[in-house]
Design a protein around this motif. Structure first.
Motif, short mmCIF file in Angstrom:
data_model
loop_
_atom_site.label_atom_id
_atom_site.label_comp_id
_atom_site.label_asym_id
_atom_site.label_seq_id
_atom_site.Cartn_x
_atom_site.Cartn_y
_atom_site.Cartn_z
N ILE A 15 -2.87 5.25 -25.59
CA ILE A 15 -3.43 3.98 -26.07
C ILE A 15 -3.49 2.95 -24.94
CG2 ILE A 15 -2.98 2.00 -27.57
CD1 ILE A 15 -1.99 4.03 -29.63
N ILE A 16 -2.38 2.81 -24.20
CA ILE A 16 -2.37 1.85 -23.09
C ILE A 16 -3.45 2.21 -22.07
CG2 ILE A 16 -1.00 0.91 -21.17
CD1 ILE A 16 1.47 1.14 -22.87
N LEU A 18 -6.26 3.93 -22.48
CA LEU A 18 -7.61 3.66 -23.00
C LEU A 18 -7.94 2.17 -22.91
CD1 LEU A 18 -8.02 5.90 -26.17
CD2 LEU A 18 -9.23 6.06 -23.99
N ILE A 19 -6.97 1.34 -23.33
CA ILE A 19 -7.23 -0.10 -23.35
C ILE A 19 -7.47 -0.62 -21.93
CG2 ILE A 19 -6.18 -2.36 -23.83
CD1 ILE A 19 -4.91 -1.07 -26.32
N VAL A 20 -6.62 -0.17 -20.98
CA VAL A 20 -6.78 -0.64 -19.60
C VAL A 20 -8.13 -0.16 -19.03
CG1 VAL A 20 -5.86 -0.47 -17.25
CG2 VAL A 20 -4.30 -0.83 -19.16
N TYR A 22 -10.88 0.55 -20.65
CA TYR A 22 -11.93 -0.25 -21.29
C TYR A 22 -12.05 -1.62 -20.65
CZ TYR A 22 -14.23 1.80 -25.34
OH TYR A 22 -15.07 2.49 -26.16
N GLY A 23 -10.87 -2.25 -20.44
CA GLY A 23 -10.87 -3.58 -19.85
C GLY A 23 -11.49 -3.57 -18.46
N GLU A 26 -15.30 -3.01 -18.61
CA GLU A 26 -16.07 -4.18 -19.06
C GLU A 26 -15.84 -5.37 -18.14
OE1 GLU A 26 -15.50 -4.68 -23.28
OE2 GLU A 26 -16.08 -2.60 -23.68
N ASN A 28 -13.22 -7.11 -17.09
CA ASN A 28 -12.37 -8.24 -17.46
C ASN A 28 -11.27 -8.43 -16.41
OD1 ASN A 28 -13.75 -8.66 -19.85
ND2 ASN A 28 -12.46 -7.22 -20.97
N VAL A 30 -8.09 -8.01 -16.14
CA VAL A 30 -7.14 -7.29 -16.99
C VAL A 30 -5.72 -7.84 -16.88
CG1 VAL A 30 -6.31 -5.01 -17.61
CG2 VAL A 30 -8.59 -5.28 -16.69
N ASN A 33 -5.30 -11.29 -18.43
CA ASN A 33 -5.27 -11.13 -19.88
C ASN A 33 -3.87 -10.71 -20.33
OD1 ASN A 33 -8.56 -9.59 -20.18
ND2 ASN A 33 -7.96 -11.72 -20.02
N PHE A 34 -3.31 -9.72 -19.62
CA PHE A 34 -2.00 -9.19 -19.99
C PHE A 34 -0.94 -10.28 -19.96
CE2 PHE A 34 2.12 -7.41 -18.98
CZ PHE A 34 2.26 -6.47 -19.97
N GLU A 36 -1.26 -13.50 -20.05
CA GLU A 36 -1.52 -14.52 -21.07
C GLU A 36 -0.96 -14.08 -22.42
OE1 GLU A 36 -5.29 -16.43 -23.42
OE2 GLU A 36 -5.69 -15.32 -21.57
N GLY A 37 -1.24 -12.82 -22.77
CA GLY A 37 -0.74 -12.29 -24.03
C GLY A 37 0.78 -12.21 -24.05
#
Lengths: 175, 194
Positions: A15-16, A18-20, A22-23, A26, A28, A30, A33-34, A36-37
């Protein structure tokens, strides 16, 4: 067993990953974002910490006082009427209150009566199909400062009870 | 709720312990409970920050809208009031997905996020809204596909077949979840009639 082990240990890394990916694809920022979250996460922990202390104090009191045995004795006429084996009762009572305590109780039941005995199988099914209801409700409401929960506890306990009763009935048919 | 249950738990246990000579155990439990709460919070601090960070990355991509679309019919049925709140729906779907995959460490932070978003639309800030009630009940029903903890316990106790319980667990989970959802829907209807 091996496949299941593999899937469950691969789930989080996949999952991690795939998300990275994708980011990055696209385009971003990354890491920004991380961070900030993650910063938002600190506030959530601070908010639930006082609730945790309180919950653990109450649960610790119930576990160590020995009152659980008294309650089990008191309600045994009702449970035997529904055909719930008395060996399961400590687990059924602790399960909604404490995750670590119910793991301990379930392990104890499985060791005492045999992990593959009917009682052991019922205990396993209950552990797998229920959550720590009180704790979940406390955490989810305290993080947003909610005091009045309306019918939530009753509805959640109904679900727990139905799940446990189903586990008992199911294993009576299966074994 | 806790204003009623919490004192009951404490008073009954302490009084019982004092009359039955379990004072020493109860004294130990006071100190054990604070240290285990701190331990859990430190674990939480790590996992909650981690998953909030990962989720922030995900929220800026197109993965989550795609997944949310797939879960839409279920979410619209369970959370009719969130129909127009895309952010809440996204966070609810991610929480459900994390639960189903058995990622307890990820599911809780995502769930807390969803609660925060739903709280923004909640007219009574100190009371759970209908959507929040449904969401919490759903989270108290363990929706995971593979009950890893129990399987691990069973394996460690030398079970002949540790995974034997998977199908029964699915059955019990589904039946319990349906009971919880039905009860919640009925309670909501009853309260709105008043």
């Amino acid at each position: 067993m091996n496949i299941i082990n593999y899937i469950s240990s691969a789930a989080i890394p996949v999952i991690i990953l795939l998300i990275v990916i994708y980011g990055v694809m696209e385009k971003n920022k990354v890491f920004d974002n991380f961070v900030e979250g993650a910063t938002e996460g600190i506030g959530i922990v601070l908010k639930i910490f006082p609730t945790l202390i309180g919950i653990f104090l109450a649960v610790g009191a119930i576990r160590s006082s020995g009152i659980l045995d008294l309650i089990i004795k008191a309600i045994s006429p009702i449970t035997s009427f529904f055909g719930i084996p008395s060996e399961i009762m400590p687990l059924a009572l602790v399960r909604p209150i404490s995750g670590s305590a119910s793991t301990a109780v379930a392990t104890d039941i499985m060791t005492t009566f045999g992990v593959d005995s009917k009682i052991g199988l019922i205990a396993s099914t209950i552990m797998g199909s229920t959550e720590t209801t009180f704790y979940t409700i406390a955490i989810y409401t305290s993080c947003v400062g909610i005091k009045k929960i309306r019918f939530v506890l009753i509805a959640a306990l109904i679900a727990d009870f139905v799940g446990m009763a189903f586990s008992v009935i199911l294993w009576r048919f299966l074994s | 709720m806790l204003n009623k249950i919490w004192p009951i738990f404490i008073i009954i246990s302490y009084v019982y312990a004092i009359f039955n000579g379990n004072v020493e155990q109860i004294n130990n439990s006071v100190f054990n409970s604070t240290s285990s709460a701190v331990e859990l919070s430190i674990t939480f601090l790590g996992t909650i920050c981690l998953w909030n960070g990962i989720m922030k990355i995900a929220q800026n991509t197109s993965i989550i809208p795609k997944l949310t679309k797939k879960l839409k019919p279920i979410i619209n049925f369970l959370f009719p009031e969130m129909k127009k709140n895309e952010k809440a729906k996204e966070e609810i779907s991610m929480n459900i997905i994390a639960n189903v995959l058995g990622l307890g460490n990820a599911a809780t932070p995502l769930g807390l996020k969803a609660m925060k978003t739903m709280q923004e639309e909640n007219p009574k800030k100190d009371t759970v809204s209908n959507s929040m009630a449904m969401f919490i009940v759903l989270n108290t029903a363990s929706l995971q596909l593979i009950p890893t903890t129990v399987i691990a316990i069973r394996a460690s106790l030398n079970s002949a077949n540790p995974t034997q319980i998977i199908l029964p667990v699915w059955g019990a989970t589904i039946v319990a979840a349906i009971a919880g959802i039905t009860a919640t829907k009925i309670f909501i209807k009853k309260e709105s009639k008043k």
